[in-house]
Motif scaffolding. Structure first.
Motif, mmCIF file in Angstrom:
data_model
loop_
_atom_site.group_PDB
_atom_site.id
_atom_site.type_symbol
_atom_site.label_atom_id
_atom_site.label_comp_id
_atom_site.label_asym_id
_atom_site.label_seq_id
_atom_site.Cartn_x
_atom_site.Cartn_y
_atom_site.Cartn_z
ATOM 1 N N ASP A 19 1.670 -13.398 2.058
ATOM 2 C CA ASP A 19 0.400 -13.397 1.327
ATOM 3 C C ASP A 19 0.341 -12.130 0.471
ATOM 4 O OD1 ASP A 19 -2.191 -13.272 0.420
ATOM 5 O OD2 ASP A 19 -3.129 -13.500 2.380
ATOM 6 N N LEU A 20 0.567 -12.289 -0.821
ATOM 7 C CA LEU A 20 0.678 -11.117 -1.697
ATOM 8 C C LEU A 20 -0.606 -10.301 -1.770
ATOM 9 C CD1 LEU A 20 2.767 -12.918 -4.386
ATOM 10 C CD2 LEU A 20 3.408 -10.711 -3.426
ATOM 11 N N ALA A 21 -1.735 -10.954 -1.897
ATOM 12 C CA ALA A 21 -3.003 -10.234 -2.006
ATOM 13 C C ALA A 21 -3.488 -9.724 -0.663
ATOM 14 C CB ALA A 21 -4.062 -11.137 -2.639
ATOM 15 N N GLY A 22 -3.157 -10.443 0.421
ATOM 16 C CA GLY A 22 -3.625 -10.047 1.739
ATOM 17 C C GLY A 22 -3.024 -8.742 2.222
ATOM 18 N N ASP A 23 -1.771 -8.475 1.831
ATOM 19 C CA ASP A 23 -1.122 -7.202 2.115
ATOM 20 C C ASP A 23 -1.179 -6.843 3.605
ATOM 21 O OD1 ASP A 23 0.346 -5.010 1.439
ATOM 22 O OD2 ASP A 23 -1.346 -3.815 0.742
ATOM 23 N N VAL A 24 -0.685 -7.762 4.452
ATOM 24 C CA VAL A 24 -0.675 -7.488 5.890
ATOM 25 C C VAL A 24 0.706 -7.049 6.369
ATOM 26 C CG1 VAL A 24 -2.555 -9.093 6.342
ATOM 27 C CG2 VAL A 24 -0.195 -9.890 6.509
ATOM 28 N N THR A 25 1.619 -6.762 5.441
ATOM 29 C CA THR A 25 2.913 -6.236 5.850
ATOM 30 C C THR A 25 2.730 -4.803 6.360
ATOM 31 O OG1 THR A 25 3.425 -5.459 3.625
ATOM 32 C CG2 THR A 25 4.139 -7.682 4.210
ATOM 33 N N SER A 26 3.728 -4.306 7.065
ATOM 34 C CA SER A 26 3.584 -3.003 7.733
ATOM 35 C C SER A 26 3.619 -1.829 6.761
ATOM 36 C CB SER A 26 4.705 -2.824 8.758
ATOM 37 O OG SER A 26 5.947 -2.620 8.119
ATOM 38 N N ARG A 27 4.270 -1.975 5.621
ATOM 39 C CA ARG A 27 4.507 -0.877 4.675
ATOM 40 C C ARG A 27 5.217 0.307 5.345
ATOM 41 N NH1 ARG A 27 1.628 -0.281 -0.384
ATOM 42 N NH2 ARG A 27 0.425 -2.138 -0.922
ATOM 43 N N LEU A 28 6.026 0.010 6.332
ATOM 44 C CA LEU A 28 6.778 1.054 7.026
ATOM 45 C C LEU A 28 8.117 1.356 6.368
ATOM 46 C CD1 LEU A 28 6.158 0.055 10.757
ATOM 47 C CD2 LEU A 28 5.355 2.142 9.626
ATOM 48 N N SER A 29 8.516 0.564 5.375
ATOM 49 C CA SER A 29 9.860 0.721 4.815
ATOM 50 C C SER A 29 10.156 2.135 4.291
ATOM 51 C CB SER A 29 10.107 -0.318 3.728
ATOM 52 O OG SER A 29 9.121 -0.270 2.722
ATOM 53 N N PRO A 30 9.215 2.833 3.633
ATOM 54 C CA PRO A 30 9.547 4.202 3.216
ATOM 55 C C PRO A 30 9.813 5.124 4.399
ATOM 56 C CG PRO A 30 7.628 3.378 2.020
ATOM 57 C CD PRO A 30 7.886 2.422 3.130
ATOM 58 N N TYR A 31 9.042 4.963 5.468
ATOM 59 C CA TYR A 31 9.204 5.818 6.644
ATOM 60 C C TYR A 31 10.500 5.489 7.373
ATOM 61 C CZ TYR A 31 4.339 6.552 5.473
ATOM 62 O OH TYR A 31 3.184 6.846 4.783
ATOM 63 N N LEU A 32 10.902 4.229 7.352
ATOM 64 C CA LEU A 32 12.182 3.848 7.937
ATOM 65 C C LEU A 32 13.334 4.374 7.078
ATOM 66 C CD1 LEU A 32 11.254 0.196 8.918
ATOM 67 C CD2 LEU A 32 11.960 1.978 10.528
ATOM 68 N N HIS A 33 13.183 4.316 5.773
ATOM 69 C CA HIS A 33 14.244 4.795 4.884
ATOM 70 C C HIS A 33 14.539 6.273 5.122
ATOM 71 C CE1 HIS A 33 16.728 5.603 1.434
ATOM 72 N NE2 HIS A 33 15.826 6.414 0.923
ATOM 73 N N PHE A 34 13.504 7.066 5.265
ATOM 74 C CA PHE A 34 13.691 8.500 5.497
ATOM 75 C C PHE A 34 13.826 8.846 6.979
ATOM 76 C CE2 PHE A 34 12.034 8.563 1.192
ATOM 77 C CZ PHE A 34 12.789 9.562 0.604
ATOM 78 N N GLY A 35 13.755 7.845 7.845
ATOM 79 C CA GLY A 35 13.856 8.106 9.271
ATOM 80 C C GLY A 35 12.667 8.856 9.823
ATOM 81 N N ALA A 36 11.531 8.790 9.134
ATOM 82 C CA ALA A 36 10.325 9.448 9.641
ATOM 83 C C ALA A 36 9.757 8.697 10.837
ATOM 84 C CB ALA A 36 9.276 9.552 8.528
ATOM 85 N N VAL A 37 10.108 7.440 10.964
ATOM 86 C CA VAL A 37 9.871 6.684 12.202
ATOM 87 C C VAL A 37 11.211 6.098 12.626
ATOM 88 C CG1 VAL A 37 7.440 6.137 11.739
ATOM 89 C CG2 VAL A 37 9.238 4.565 10.972
#
Length: 457
Positions: free
Chosen positions: A224-242
């Motif tokens: 759901d593009l407008a709902g935006d219920v994805t985690s948005r964790l990808s930047p933090y995973l990329h840098f290993g911040a999580v």
């Protein structure tokens, strides 16, 4: 031995960090070291959005270390030279770091090991730090990697995992050791206006909030593009911040269909890392060539510029590209559509799109960016290489009321769905009032051109 070194690369956190734990176990004092490698600049990967997010991560890492009695040591230059210099300055016998999967990471590890051993020191490389499972741990009979996702996912899901480790309570760092200032986001120019704040603290807050509020809806609404219920964790995973391992552990502890659907996406991330680890050339070359003769010339260049600017005349494609420019991030469904449109409707080389994405994406990870682009282009691991995503049908399905388009393409905000997804069908007098371009190619023409190029007609 009194001192060991932990070299931070794509693992900018304190929680669930095997190299740091090992370094602390081997010596009473540890040097937490980050080297801003000049080779990254020369290779063109020092994109403003990632530099800004990196600065946030390093600032937060330094704060976390200081709260535990330590500090982050920052150097700039060649990683091998700087690590060896710090080892000599502190008489450290061991260096601990996370394994990488790119050709650059493999070569860095080789050079560093050789240089340290020449000085009588040892390098310890820890697997499963930036991914859930080590990149080469799960392999099929007769091959060094899985080329198809489903059997990989089956094996990956059955593998045992280590329990996430807590952050250390104390980190003692040698006192008289030179360090450059920790970078600041404010020193980075040309950063996307809507770029998220980086760092382990923000990443863990986002993870906790998302698991408690949105994960249950993930299976039904992750597209759901407008709902935006994805985690948005990808930047933090990329840098290993999580920690990817901790993210999967906590999602599985939460349980439910939404959590399992999310864990499957985490498996896709590991899948791409294991492909690139085994086939480093796929960062720039086709995994499975289709013998494409990608379009070139003035019209091709003009089409590329229109795609980059979000001015293709296809609202959902343009909305996705404008979100990328504004946030340095794009919804995954938008990424798939934008990539399919460039490579199959416009028939332009996937490397052009991958390069543009890497110039803006805060989560611009080589494994996932390049191999997802190849998947969309049909030159990668996709078992349906000639699939073409229709932007109008995708819009009707994943943005049915036009909310996502309305947010990012305000020129069309006055239109209601479904007309907002096909503004070329607006009556001529009203169409003339819209400051929005006509489609740069008809879908029929684009599809026909692609099929001819791939020998499908």
């Amino acid at each position: 031995m009194n001192v060991s070194i932990v070299l931070f690369t794509s693992d900018l956190r304190l929680h669930d960090h095997p190299p740091l734990r090992a370094a602390l176990a081997s010596a009473p004092e540890v040097v937490p070291l980050f080297v801003r490698d000049q080779a990254v600049d020369r290779a063109g990967f020092a994109a403003p959005n990632r530099l800004a997010f990196l600065a946030d991560c390093l600032t937060d890492l330094d704060a976390g270390l200081r709260a535990r009695g330590g500090r982050l040591v920052v150097r700039h230059g060649d990683t091998v030279a700087e690590v060896c210099a710090v080892a000599r300055e502190t008489d450290a016998d061991e260096v601990h770091m996370a394994a990488g999967c790119t050709a650059f990471a493999h070569e860095r590890e080789r050079r560093l090991r050789h240089a340290l051993e020449a000085d009588g020191r040892r390098l310890y490389v820890h697997d499963g730090v930036v991914t859930v499972l080590p990149a080469g741990e799960v392999t099929p009979a007769g091959s060094d990697h899985f080329a198809v996702f489903t059997p990989y996912h089956r094996r990956w899901s059955a593998e045992p995992r280590r329990s996430p480790a807590a952050a250390p309570r104390s980190v003692q760092v040698p006192g008289a050791l030179r360090s450059e200032e920790v970078p600041s986001r404010t020193a980075v120019a040309s950063v996307s206006e809507g770029l998220a704040t980086g760092g382990e603290t923000k990443g863990r807050e986002r993870l906790t909030a998302w698991l408690s509020r949105h994960v249950d809806a993930y299976e039904a609404r992750h597209d759901d593009l407008a709902g935006d219920v994805t985690s948005r964790l990808s930047p933090y995973l990329h840098f290993g911040a999580v920690s990817a391992n901790e993210v999967v552990h906590r999602a599985r502890s939460r349980g439910g269909a939404g959590a399992e659907a999310f864990v499957r996406q985490m498996c896709w991330r590991d899948f791409h890392h294991q492909v690139l680890n085994a086939r480093p050339h796929t960062a720039t070359q086709d995994y499975r060539t289709r013998h494409d003769r990608w379009r070139q010339g003035k019209q091709a260049d003009a089409d590329l510029r229109a795609w980059q600017a979000g001015l293709t005349g296809y609202p959902l494609v343009d909305a996705a590209m404008r979100q990328l420019a504004h946030e340095g991030w794009m919804h995954n469904r938008g990424r798939l559509l934008a990539a399919s449109f460039l490579t199959k409707t416009l028939y332009l080389d996937w490397r052009l799109g991958a390069r543009h994405f890497l110039g803006l994406l805060v989560d611009g990870d080589i494994a996932n960016n390049q191999l997802n682009w190849q998947w969309a282009a049909g030159t990668g691991t996709d078992t349906r290489p000639n699939r073409v995503l229709n932007p109008v049908l995708q819009a009707r399905r994943y943005d049915p009321d036009g909310a996502y388009v309305r947010r990012w393409v305000p020129e069309l905000a006055s239109l209601e769905a479904p007309l907002i997804h096909e503004p070329w069908k607006v009556p001529p007098l009203d169409r003339a009032a819209l400051d929005y371009p006509d489609p740069i190619v008809t879908l029929a023409d684009g599809l026909g051109r692609f099929r001819r190029a791939r020998g499908e007609d």
